[in-house]
Structures are given as structure tokens and as C-alpha cells.
Design a protein around this motif. Sequence first.
Motif, PDB file in Angstrom:
ATOM      1  N   LEU A 162       0.824  -1.213   0.000  1.00 20.20           N
ATOM      2  CA  LEU A 162       0.000   0.000   0.000  1.00 20.20           C
ATOM      3  C   LEU A 162       0.857   1.262   0.000  1.00 20.20           C
ATOM      4  O   LEU A 162       0.540   2.243  -0.684  1.00 20.20           O
ATOM      5  N   ALA A 163       1.952   1.236   0.766  1.00 19.46           N
ATOM      6  CA  ALA A 163       2.826   2.409   0.834  1.00 19.46           C
ATOM      7  C   ALA A 163       3.478   2.672  -0.514  1.00 19.46           C
ATOM      8  O   ALA A 163       3.562   3.818  -0.982  1.00 19.46           O
ATOM      9  N   GLU A 164       3.916   1.581  -1.139  1.00 21.39           N
ATOM     10  CA  GLU A 164       4.539   1.700  -2.453  1.00 21.39           C
ATOM     11  C   GLU A 164       3.540   2.297  -3.459  1.00 21.39           C
ATOM     12  O   GLU A 164       3.858   3.228  -4.218  1.00 21.39           O
ATOM     13  N   ALA A 165       2.318   1.781  -3.457  1.00 24.38           N
ATOM     14  CA  ALA A 165       1.272   2.293  -4.356  1.00 24.38           C
ATOM     15  C   ALA A 165       0.982   3.758  -4.044  1.00 24.38           C
ATOM     16  O   ALA A 165       0.763   4.568  -4.959  1.00 24.38           O
ATOM     17  N   ALA A 166       1.007   4.110  -2.760  1.00 29.04           N
ATOM     18  CA  ALA A 166       0.720   5.492  -2.376  1.00 29.04           C
ATOM     19  C   ALA A 166       1.765   6.446  -2.950  1.00 29.04           C
ATOM     20  O   ALA A 166       1.426   7.518  -3.457  1.00 29.04           O
ATOM     21  N   ILE A 167       3.034   6.033  -2.879  1.00 29.40           N
ATOM     22  CA  ILE A 167       4.092   6.887  -3.437  1.00 29.40           C
ATOM     23  C   ILE A 167       3.870   7.057  -4.936  1.00 29.40           C
ATOM     24  O   ILE A 167       3.881   8.184  -5.462  1.00 29.40           O
ATOM     25  N   GLY A 168       3.637   5.920  -5.612  1.00 29.85           N
ATOM     26  CA  GLY A 168       3.444   5.958  -7.068  1.00 29.85           C
ATOM     27  C   GLY A 168       2.263   6.835  -7.463  1.00 29.85           C
ATOM     28  O   GLY A 168       2.383   7.708  -8.348  1.00 29.85           O
ATOM     29  N   ASN A 169       1.141   6.659  -6.779  1.00 32.54           N
ATOM     30  CA  ASN A 169      -0.055   7.438  -7.115  1.00 32.54           C
ATOM     31  C   ASN A 169       0.090   8.915  -6.776  1.00 32.54           C
ATOM     32  O   ASN A 169      -0.397   9.778  -7.513  1.00 32.54           O
ATOM     33  N   ALA A 170       0.754   9.201  -5.664  1.00 34.47           N
ATOM     34  CA  ALA A 170       0.949  10.601  -5.292  1.00 34.47           C
ATOM     35  C   ALA A 170       1.772  11.311  -6.353  1.00 34.47           C
ATOM     36  O   ALA A 170       1.469  12.446  -6.747  1.00 34.47           O
TER      37      ALA A 170
ATOM     38  N   VAL B  56      -5.291   9.024  -2.711  1.00 30.37           N
ATOM     39  CA  VAL B  56      -4.095   8.657  -1.936  1.00 30.37           C
ATOM     40  C   VAL B  56      -4.312   8.993  -0.459  1.00 30.37           C
ATOM     41  O   VAL B  56      -3.993   8.201   0.430  1.00 30.37           O
ATOM     42  N   ARG B  57      -4.905  10.183  -0.227  1.00 28.62           N
ATOM     43  CA  ARG B  57      -5.126  10.593   1.162  1.00 28.62           C
ATOM     44  C   ARG B  57      -6.121   9.666   1.858  1.00 28.62           C
ATOM     45  O   ARG B  57      -5.941   9.312   3.021  1.00 28.62           O
ATOM     46  N   ALA B  58      -7.133   9.270   1.112  1.00 29.69           N
ATOM     47  CA  ALA B  58      -8.126   8.365   1.711  1.00 29.69           C
ATOM     48  C   ALA B  58      -7.516   6.980   1.988  1.00 29.69           C
ATOM     49  O   ALA B  58      -7.763   6.370   3.035  1.00 29.69           O
ATOM     50  N   ASP B  59      -6.684   6.515   1.044  1.00 31.22           N
ATOM     51  CA  ASP B  59      -6.103   5.177   1.190  1.00 31.22           C
ATOM     52  C   ASP B  59      -5.142   5.085   2.372  1.00 31.22           C
ATOM     53  O   ASP B  59      -4.861   3.985   2.866  1.00 31.22           O
ATOM     54  N   ASP B  60      -4.632   6.233   2.794  1.00 34.49           N
ATOM     55  CA  ASP B  60      -3.680   6.214   3.910  1.00 34.49           C
ATOM     56  C   ASP B  60      -4.316   5.616   5.168  1.00 34.49           C
ATOM     57  O   ASP B  60      -3.628   5.033   6.002  1.00 34.49           O
ATOM     58  N   LYS B  61      -5.621   5.763   5.271  1.00 43.24           N
ATOM     59  CA  LYS B  61      -6.307   5.210   6.453  1.00 43.24           C
ATOM     60  C   LYS B  61      -6.163   3.698   6.531  1.00 43.24           C
ATOM     61  O   LYS B  61      -6.121   3.117   7.606  1.00 43.24           O
ATOM     62  N   LYS B  62      -6.086   3.062   5.340  1.00 48.06           N
ATOM     63  CA  LYS B  62      -5.902   1.603   5.334  1.00 48.06           C
ATOM     64  C   LYS B  62      -4.556   1.231   5.941  1.00 48.06           C
ATOM     65  O   LYS B  62      -4.444   0.253   6.681  1.00 48.06           O
ATOM     66  N   ILE B  63      -3.532   2.020   5.575  1.00 48.10           N
ATOM     67  CA  ILE B  63      -2.197   1.737   6.124  1.00 48.10           C
ATOM     68  C   ILE B  63      -2.221   1.890   7.642  1.00 48.10           C
ATOM     69  O   ILE B  63      -1.706   1.049   8.379  1.00 48.10           O
ATOM     70  N   ASP B  64      -2.849   2.963   8.100  1.00 47.89           N
ATOM     71  CA  ASP B  64      -2.945   3.187   9.555  1.00 47.89           C
ATOM     72  C   ASP B  64      -3.654   2.025  10.236  1.00 47.89           C
ATOM     73  O   ASP B  64      -3.232   1.558  11.300  1.00 47.89           O
ATOM     74  N   ALA B  65      -4.719   1.549   9.604  1.00 47.70           N
ATOM     75  CA  ALA B  65      -5.493   0.465  10.213  1.00 47.70           C
ATOM     76  C   ALA B  65      -4.644  -0.802  10.340  1.00 47.70           C
ATOM     77  O   ALA B  65      -4.676  -1.490  11.369  1.00 47.70           O
ATOM     78  N   ILE B  66      -3.845  -1.095   9.296  1.00 46.20           N
ATOM     79  CA  ILE B  66      -3.012  -2.302   9.371  1.00 46.20           C
ATOM     80  C   ILE B  66      -1.925  -2.126  10.439  1.00 46.20           C
ATOM     81  O   ILE B  66      -1.595  -3.056  11.168  1.00 46.20           O
TER      82      ILE B  66
ATOM     83  N   ALA C 220       3.835   9.969   1.584  1.00 45.57           N
ATOM     84  CA  ALA C 220       3.099   9.904   0.313  1.00 45.57           C
ATOM     85  C   ALA C 220       1.836  10.760   0.411  1.00 45.57           C
ATOM     86  O   ALA C 220       1.486  11.509  -0.506  1.00 45.57           O
ATOM     87  N   LYS C 221       1.179  10.665   1.553  1.00 47.17           N
ATOM     88  CA  LYS C 221      -0.045  11.460   1.764  1.00 47.17           C
ATOM     89  C   LYS C 221       0.277  12.958   1.713  1.00 47.17           C
ATOM     90  O   LYS C 221      -0.453  13.753   1.118  1.00 47.17           O
ATOM     91  N   ASN C 222       1.398  13.326   2.334  1.00 46.32           N
ATOM     92  CA  ASN C 222       1.807  14.735   2.309  1.00 46.32           C
ATOM     93  C   ASN C 222       2.078  15.233   0.900  1.00 46.32           C
ATOM     94  O   ASN C 222       1.753  16.374   0.566  1.00 46.32           O
ATOM     95  N   ILE C 223       2.694  14.378   0.100  1.00 42.51           N
ATOM     96  CA  ILE C 223       2.930  14.750  -1.297  1.00 42.51           C
ATOM     97  C   ILE C 223       1.580  14.975  -1.986  1.00 42.51           C
ATOM     98  O   ILE C 223       1.369  15.978  -2.675  1.00 42.51           O
ATOM     99  N   ALA C 224       0.657  14.050  -1.750  1.00 38.54           N
ATOM    100  CA  ALA C 224      -0.666  14.156  -2.373  1.00 38.54           C
ATOM    101  C   ALA C 224      -1.378  15.442  -1.935  1.00 38.54           C
ATOM    102  O   ALA C 224      -2.062  16.092  -2.738  1.00 38.54           O
TER     103      ALA C 224
END
Lengths: 238, 255
Positions: free
Chosen positions: A29-37, A52-62, A104-108
Motif C-alpha cells: 500500500l505504501a509503495e502504491a501510495a508513493i506511485g499514485n501521489a 491517496v489521502r483516503a487510502d492512507d487510512k488503510k495503512i494506519d489500520a493495518i 506519500a499522503k503529504n505529497i498528495a
Amino acid sequence: MASSQEHTVKAFDQDIGQLRGLISQMGGLAEAAIGNAMLALQRGDHELAAQVRADDKKIDAIQHEVERAVVRIIALRAPMANDLREVVAALKIATVVERIGDYAKNIAKRVPQIESEHRIDPISTLPAMARMASDMVRDVLDAFAARDPDAAIAICERDDALDDFYDSIFRTLVTYMVENPKTISQCAHLLFVAKHLERIGDHATNVAEMIHFAAHGTPIAERDRSDDVATSPFSSRS
Amino acid sequence: MSNNPPKMTASHVDVSYGTNHAIRDVSIDVYREDVTAFIGPSGCGKSTFLRSLNRMNDTIPTARVSGDIRLDGEDIYAREMDVVQLRARVGMVFQKPNPFPKSIYENVAYGPKIHGLAQSKGELDRIVERSLTRAGLWNEVKDRLSDPGTALSGGQQQRLCIARAIAVDPEVILMDEPCSALDPVATARIEELIHDLRGRYAIVIVTHNMQQAARVSQRTAFFHLGQLIEYGDTSDIFTNPRQERTKDYITGRYG
Ligand SMILES: Nc1ncnc2c1ncn2[C@@H]1O[C@H](COP(=O)(O)OP(=O)(O)O)[C@@H](O)[C@H]1O
Ligand SMILES: [Mg+2]
């Protein structure tokens, strides 16, 4: 007695397997976040950036799931020696990967703030830097999955190239700002993006150190950094 | 970890029972400042080695001990060594609490009496109170010192045995799985007691419970098939053992 020990070990191996699974999921997920951002940044795609910002919540949850699993393993399995180090490393790695997701979220988050009309050139070199950073993340998590401390150390060495990339982008952006003050706002954002990518590389290096610690119980010998000279107050090498 | 000279040194110790070679070439130092734990699978020789530290193996007809074991530099197997005196200096607490079938008071007073440590009844009373206090039992038994020791709970009996060992003012206390017959609360009290006694006596504890070894000791020795595989700081042994066999054992992968 022997069979109950075997049971404990099997249960432990299952637990640690689950932990590793969660971390590789986070890594993906982190890798995808960097790529998408970075894609969102290049295209000025606000929707993708929001995603990307919304998906970050998934990373936090894991990450929280990893924390719960680690507490449970320590309480129920009382791991020792290399097993204990591996569980501790997994906990720390999850924290680091969560941080990588934050970058990644910050970049987004910066994407909507960059004017799309006067896009300046360094935007096109940043994706190459981002690929370098995200490859380090992927490879270091592969090394964790393979319990391969040697591969992890090799990744640390790539951090220097990323630092050099940052320094060169830094200089380019400063030149832009000096020559064309209208780009200052955009350049400042891009400078932060470059800095975030450079920090992602540092975090990948931290993960490598934890893999080494989990395997050997000792830190990686301090790399010789005597050749480093801080080139500016914003240099990556502070 | 102390830099003081060791309280006891064992060098190249071998113990056999007839043809059964139970301990092979074990060398180890124990220190007054530290609690030393012996761990290892059952039958690896922990109790055998422990018993050689106060010549309890002498009571087993087939047992043969060789090597060099010293207490403050003194050879404990020397001809002139008084074994009764030695066992007062190096006391022992067993797996199953074994109070004498006598009163609580007599259990503790017996040793000081036979070793002539008290000149008067008052002095003996003081030794009994001090020993029971150090063993963390005084408040629980001070009003019933004439009750039989065997009337106490298992955990209290074990603390009574520790008080009995303490009463003769030992230098070393050997404990062979002292908690294995006790429930977790009684076990915790004994562990706390070991913690409190640390520094006053050199303590060596055999335990099959690795968490217990990790909790109470500063040094840990891992035995396997009669050999000493690894001896070091407890924190190192449990976080980063040097030997593969130690690692396999403490992570439960032994077999
Ligand atoms: N009193 C004894 N007589 C004969 N053999 C013994 C005696 N005590 C122990 N042994 C043997 O010595 C070996 C080590 O036993 P022990 O010291 O009791 O191991 P541990 O305390 O580690 O379980 C075993 O093979 C055991 O059978
Ligand atoms: Mg034993």
C-alpha cells in the motif's frame, strides 16, 4: 512436554507468519501510495491525490493490527532471542512503513496547491527520484520477507544516491526561485516533495537496520560518513 | 555485572554415576553480587552440578566428582574440609519444600544450635526472627512459632526452608527448582525474595522455567547433555545467545 512445545512453536510460527503478511500488505500500500501521489502531482490530478489521502487510512489500520498482534504474541508466546527480536523489529517496521505512507499522503496534499498553469521543469525529474525511493521500500520489505540481512544492507547503500538526487534537485529549485520569483510557491512545494522522498529513503534504511538487528542482534556497523559535507542548511546530510 | 572475585569457582568439573557421565568438563564462576540461573532440558545435569557445589553428591554412593571447586579460593573437596561446615556456608533449598516434622521455630533454630551460633536463648530467638524476616515469613508466622512447619502452605514451607538456610549465615544459597511445586502467587513471592536476598548471598537457582530465569537472574548458564554450552549475562542469553543450541532451546525449538 515435547508435543506441547512443538505446538507452541507452530502457533508462534503461524503468528509471526501473520505479522509478516500484514507488513508486506502495508508495504504494498505504501509503495502504491508513493506511485499514485507522484502520478497525481505530474498530472495535476486532484481526484487521484484525494484517493491517496483516503487510502492512507488503510495503512494506519493495518499498523494498528500489527500492534495488537505483537502485544498478543508477546503475552501469549513469550518469544525469546531471535524470535523476540523479529517481533520487535516487525513492530518498529510497521511504524516506519506507516510514516512512509504519511509522506506519500503529504505529497498528495500538495497537489491541489500547485498551480497547474506554470508547471516548472523539475516536476518531470521528481518521478525518477520517487521511483528510486519506492524501489528501496519495496526491496527492503522483500528483504524482510526473505529474512535476508545482506540484501537489507545493500539497500542502505542506495540511500546515498537518493541523497545526491535530493541535493541536485535542491540546487535546481533554488536556481529557479532566484531566476523567477513567480515560481517560489511552486518550487517550495516541490522542494518539500523532494525532501519527503529523501526521508522515505532514510526510513527504508531504518527498516534495513531493523532487519539486520533481528537477524544478528547487533546494529549495522556505522557506515563511514566522513566524506559528507553539509552543502546547505537544507542538505539531506545533516 | 561485578568485577569482584568470584565467590565460587568450578574448573573442569566432571561428575559420573557409575558409567553414566552426567557432567563433562564444566567450568563456571558464581558471584556474590549476582543471581546465577542454570537452565537446560531435564536430565542435562543441572541438579548434579548444583549438588557438586556443596558436596551433596557425596551422599550418593555411585557419584564420582573430579575437577576443582573452590569457595573463596578454598578447595571444597580438600581432605581437611569439614563437610558439615561447608553445607552451612553453601546452603541448599530443594524442589519440594522439606521442613522437619517440628515446630516452625525449631526448623529455623536447628542449624544455629548445632553450629553453636547462639550463646543464649535470647540470641537464638533473634536469629530465628531475623531469618524468618529475611525470608519474608515473619509476619505470617510470628504468632504461631510453635505450630508444626508442615502445617504451613507450600509457598510458606518453601520460605521456611529458605529461612532455615539463612539461619546459619551462609555465603551461597543453592536452589534446585524451588518453585516448581508452587502456584504462581507463591512463586512470585519466592522470586521477590530472591531479588531481596541478592547481594547478601551468592544465589544459584536451577529452573526449568525460562521466564523465571530471565526474571530473577543476572547470569544464566545453559546446560545440554552434561556440558555447559553457554554462560553469560542473562539479558544476552535471552535476547542474543551466541550458540545455536542455546537459541534453539530458549525459543522452544529444541529437539
Ligand atoms: N542419584 C542419581 N543416581 C544415578 N544417576 C543420577 C542420579 N541423579 C541424576 N542422575 C543421572 O544424571 C543425569 C543428570 O541428571 P540431573 O542432574 O538430575 O539433571 P537435571 O537436574 O538437569 O534434570 C541423568 O542422566 C540422571 O539420570
Ligand atoms: Mg534437576
